[in-house]
Design a protein around this motif. Structure first.
Motif, PDB file in Angstrom:
ATOM      1  N   GLN A 104       0.846  -1.184   0.000  1.00  0.00           N
ATOM      2  CA  GLN A 104       0.000   0.000   0.000  1.00  0.00           C
ATOM      3  C   GLN A 104       0.881   1.233   0.000  1.00  0.00           C
ATOM      4  O   GLN A 104       1.596   1.493   0.984  1.00  0.00           O
ATOM      5  CB  GLN A 104      -0.933   0.015   1.206  1.00  0.00           C
ATOM      6  CG  GLN A 104      -1.942   1.146   1.166  1.00  0.00           C
ATOM      7  CD  GLN A 104      -3.046   0.972   2.186  1.00  0.00           C
ATOM      8  OE1 GLN A 104      -2.913   0.239   3.163  1.00  0.00           O
ATOM      9  NE2 GLN A 104      -4.171   1.648   1.961  1.00  0.00           N
ATOM     10  N   ALA A 105       0.840   1.941  -1.100  1.00  0.00           N
ATOM     11  CA  ALA A 105       1.598   3.175  -1.226  1.00  0.00           C
ATOM     12  C   ALA A 105       0.817   4.315  -0.589  1.00  0.00           C
ATOM     13  O   ALA A 105      -0.412   4.232  -0.457  1.00  0.00           O
ATOM     14  CB  ALA A 105       1.863   3.473  -2.702  1.00  0.00           C
ATOM     15  N   PRO A 106       1.489   5.375  -0.199  1.00  0.00           N
ATOM     16  CA  PRO A 106       0.802   6.516   0.419  1.00  0.00           C
ATOM     17  C   PRO A 106      -0.324   7.045  -0.460  1.00  0.00           C
ATOM     18  O   PRO A 106      -0.125   7.311  -1.645  1.00  0.00           O
ATOM     19  CB  PRO A 106       1.917   7.557   0.571  1.00  0.00           C
ATOM     20  CG  PRO A 106       3.175   6.757   0.636  1.00  0.00           C
ATOM     21  CD  PRO A 106       2.953   5.588  -0.268  1.00  0.00           C
ATOM     22  N   GLY A 107      -1.503   7.144   0.118  1.00  0.00           N
ATOM     23  CA  GLY A 107      -2.637   7.694  -0.599  1.00  0.00           C
ATOM     24  C   GLY A 107      -3.268   6.769  -1.617  1.00  0.00           C
ATOM     25  O   GLY A 107      -4.144   7.184  -2.376  1.00  0.00           O
TER      26      GLY A 107
ATOM     27  N   THR B  50       7.871   2.238  -3.446  1.00  0.00           N
ATOM     28  CA  THR B  50       7.738   2.717  -2.071  1.00  0.00           C
ATOM     29  C   THR B  50       6.334   2.433  -1.561  1.00  0.00           C
ATOM     30  O   THR B  50       5.341   2.830  -2.177  1.00  0.00           O
ATOM     31  CB  THR B  50       8.021   4.223  -1.997  1.00  0.00           C
ATOM     32  OG1 THR B  50       9.396   4.446  -2.317  1.00  0.00           O
ATOM     33  CG2 THR B  50       7.730   4.759  -0.601  1.00  0.00           C
ATOM     34  N   ALA B  51       6.248   1.717  -0.440  1.00  0.00           N
ATOM     35  CA  ALA B  51       4.958   1.311   0.107  1.00  0.00           C
ATOM     36  C   ALA B  51       5.188   0.554   1.409  1.00  0.00           C
ATOM     37  O   ALA B  51       6.317   0.171   1.727  1.00  0.00           O
ATOM     38  CB  ALA B  51       4.211   0.411  -0.870  1.00  0.00           C
ATOM     39  N   VAL B  52       4.108   0.339   2.120  1.00  0.00           N
ATOM     40  CA  VAL B  52       4.120  -0.619   3.221  1.00  0.00           C
ATOM     41  C   VAL B  52       3.754  -1.977   2.625  1.00  0.00           C
ATOM     42  O   VAL B  52       2.732  -2.099   1.944  1.00  0.00           O
ATOM     43  CB  VAL B  52       3.123  -0.228   4.321  1.00  0.00           C
ATOM     44  CG1 VAL B  52       3.123  -1.291   5.425  1.00  0.00           C
ATOM     45  CG2 VAL B  52       3.473   1.137   4.901  1.00  0.00           C
ATOM     46  N   TYR B  53       4.596  -2.953   2.871  1.00  0.00           N
ATOM     47  CA  TYR B  53       4.406  -4.281   2.311  1.00  0.00           C
ATOM     48  C   TYR B  53       3.850  -5.214   3.387  1.00  0.00           C
ATOM     49  O   TYR B  53       4.309  -5.207   4.541  1.00  0.00           O
ATOM     50  CB  TYR B  53       5.720  -4.829   1.778  1.00  0.00           C
ATOM     51  CG  TYR B  53       6.117  -4.217   0.457  1.00  0.00           C
ATOM     52  CD1 TYR B  53       6.553  -2.891   0.376  1.00  0.00           C
ATOM     53  CD2 TYR B  53       6.025  -4.946  -0.728  1.00  0.00           C
ATOM     54  CE1 TYR B  53       6.890  -2.321  -0.843  1.00  0.00           C
ATOM     55  CE2 TYR B  53       6.363  -4.379  -1.947  1.00  0.00           C
ATOM     56  CZ  TYR B  53       6.789  -3.070  -1.988  1.00  0.00           C
ATOM     57  OH  TYR B  53       7.119  -2.497  -3.197  1.00  0.00           O
ATOM     58  N   TYR B  54       2.884  -6.017   2.982  1.00  0.00           N
ATOM     59  CA  TYR B  54       2.237  -6.966   3.864  1.00  0.00           C
ATOM     60  C   TYR B  54       2.312  -8.364   3.262  1.00  0.00           C
ATOM     61  O   TYR B  54       2.293  -8.530   2.044  1.00  0.00           O
ATOM     62  CB  TYR B  54       0.761  -6.624   4.042  1.00  0.00           C
ATOM     63  CG  TYR B  54       0.472  -5.249   4.570  1.00  0.00           C
ATOM     64  CD1 TYR B  54       0.408  -4.155   3.725  1.00  0.00           C
ATOM     65  CD2 TYR B  54       0.238  -5.052   5.935  1.00  0.00           C
ATOM     66  CE1 TYR B  54       0.138  -2.886   4.214  1.00  0.00           C
ATOM     67  CE2 TYR B  54      -0.037  -3.793   6.430  1.00  0.00           C
ATOM     68  CZ  TYR B  54      -0.085  -2.717   5.564  1.00  0.00           C
ATOM     69  OH  TYR B  54      -0.363  -1.464   6.063  1.00  0.00           O
TER      70      TYR B  54
ATOM     71  N   GLY C 254      -1.784  -8.316   9.048  1.00  0.00           N
ATOM     72  CA  GLY C 254      -0.834  -8.131  10.130  1.00  0.00           C
ATOM     73  C   GLY C 254      -0.098  -6.816   9.937  1.00  0.00           C
ATOM     74  O   GLY C 254      -0.444  -5.997   9.095  1.00  0.00           O
ATOM     75  N   GLN C 255       0.925  -6.650  10.722  1.00  0.00           N
ATOM     76  CA  GLN C 255       1.728  -5.435  10.607  1.00  0.00           C
ATOM     77  C   GLN C 255       2.607  -5.525   9.381  1.00  0.00           C
ATOM     78  O   GLN C 255       3.247  -6.548   9.144  1.00  0.00           O
ATOM     79  CB  GLN C 255       2.584  -5.270  11.859  1.00  0.00           C
ATOM     80  CG  GLN C 255       3.379  -3.982  11.884  1.00  0.00           C
ATOM     81  CD  GLN C 255       4.092  -3.786  13.212  1.00  0.00           C
ATOM     82  OE1 GLN C 255       3.840  -4.517  14.172  1.00  0.00           O
ATOM     83  NE2 GLN C 255       4.966  -2.823  13.280  1.00  0.00           N
ATOM     84  N   GLY C 256       2.617  -4.498   8.595  1.00  0.00           N
ATOM     85  CA  GLY C 256       3.441  -4.477   7.405  1.00  0.00           C
ATOM     86  C   GLY C 256       4.829  -3.939   7.701  1.00  0.00           C
ATOM     87  O   GLY C 256       5.177  -3.585   8.823  1.00  0.00           O
ATOM     88  N   THR C 257       5.619  -3.872   6.652  1.00  0.00           N
ATOM     89  CA  THR C 257       6.965  -3.339   6.774  1.00  0.00           C
ATOM     90  C   THR C 257       7.171  -2.295   5.682  1.00  0.00           C
ATOM     91  O   THR C 257       6.805  -2.506   4.523  1.00  0.00           O
ATOM     92  CB  THR C 257       8.005  -4.468   6.695  1.00  0.00           C
ATOM     93  OG1 THR C 257       9.305  -3.959   6.974  1.00  0.00           O
ATOM     94  CG2 THR C 257       8.007  -5.168   5.346  1.00  0.00           C
ATOM     95  N   LEU C 258       7.751  -1.169   6.047  1.00  0.00           N
ATOM     96  CA  LEU C 258       7.867  -0.044   5.137  1.00  0.00           C
ATOM     97  C   LEU C 258       9.109  -0.165   4.261  1.00  0.00           C
ATOM     98  O   LEU C 258      10.213  -0.375   4.760  1.00  0.00           O
ATOM     99  CB  LEU C 258       7.909   1.272   5.925  1.00  0.00           C
ATOM    100  CG  LEU C 258       8.110   2.553   5.119  1.00  0.00           C
ATOM    101  CD1 LEU C 258       6.954   2.776   4.146  1.00  0.00           C
ATOM    102  CD2 LEU C 258       8.267   3.739   6.059  1.00  0.00           C
TER     103      LEU C 258
END
Length: 119
Positions: free
Chosen positions: A38-41, A90-94, A110-114
């Motif tokens: 999930q990228a910003p916005g 660039t994103a939060v990866y899950y 779960g918690q992702g990683t940036l």
């Protein structure tokens, strides 16, 4: 079931990172393990997956040839190797269990990683 992704960080364009996803406990073993981001916005999107047997992988076009999904059964861990990274990665990866060829979530996030890629 929640899977936790780890291994994110900041890299320059063209660099590499390896994300890890530990499969522990009751992890819906009959489902594939997918990587999402999930990228910003933006909405969360499917990126890649490996089948429950480990015999098949799938990638979206934007990462094909650059990302590789693999599994270490002994460590009960799925990896996402990311090469030739681009700023648009660039994103939060899950990581999450997903239904093959549908790529819908099985379990919960779960918690992702940036991952941050600078130009």
């Amino acid at each position: 079931v929640q899977l936790q992704a780890s291994g994110g960080g900041s890299v320059q364009a063209g660099g590499s990172l390896r994300l890890s996803c530990e499969l522990s406990g009751r992890t819906l073993s009959s489902y594939a393990t997918g990587w999402f981001r999930q990228a910003p916005g933006k909405e969360r999107e499917f990126v890649a997956a490996i089948s429950w047997s480990g015999g098949s992988t799938y990638y979206v076009d934007s990462v094909k040839g650059r990302f590789t999904v693999s599994r270490d059964s002994a460590k009960n861990t799925v990896y996402l190797n990311m090469n030739s990274l681009k700023p648009e990665d660039t994103a939060v990866y899950y990581c999450a269990k997903t239904q093959w060829n549908v790529w819908s979530l099985r379990g919960s996030w779960g918690q992702g990683t940036l991952v941050t890629v600078s130009s």
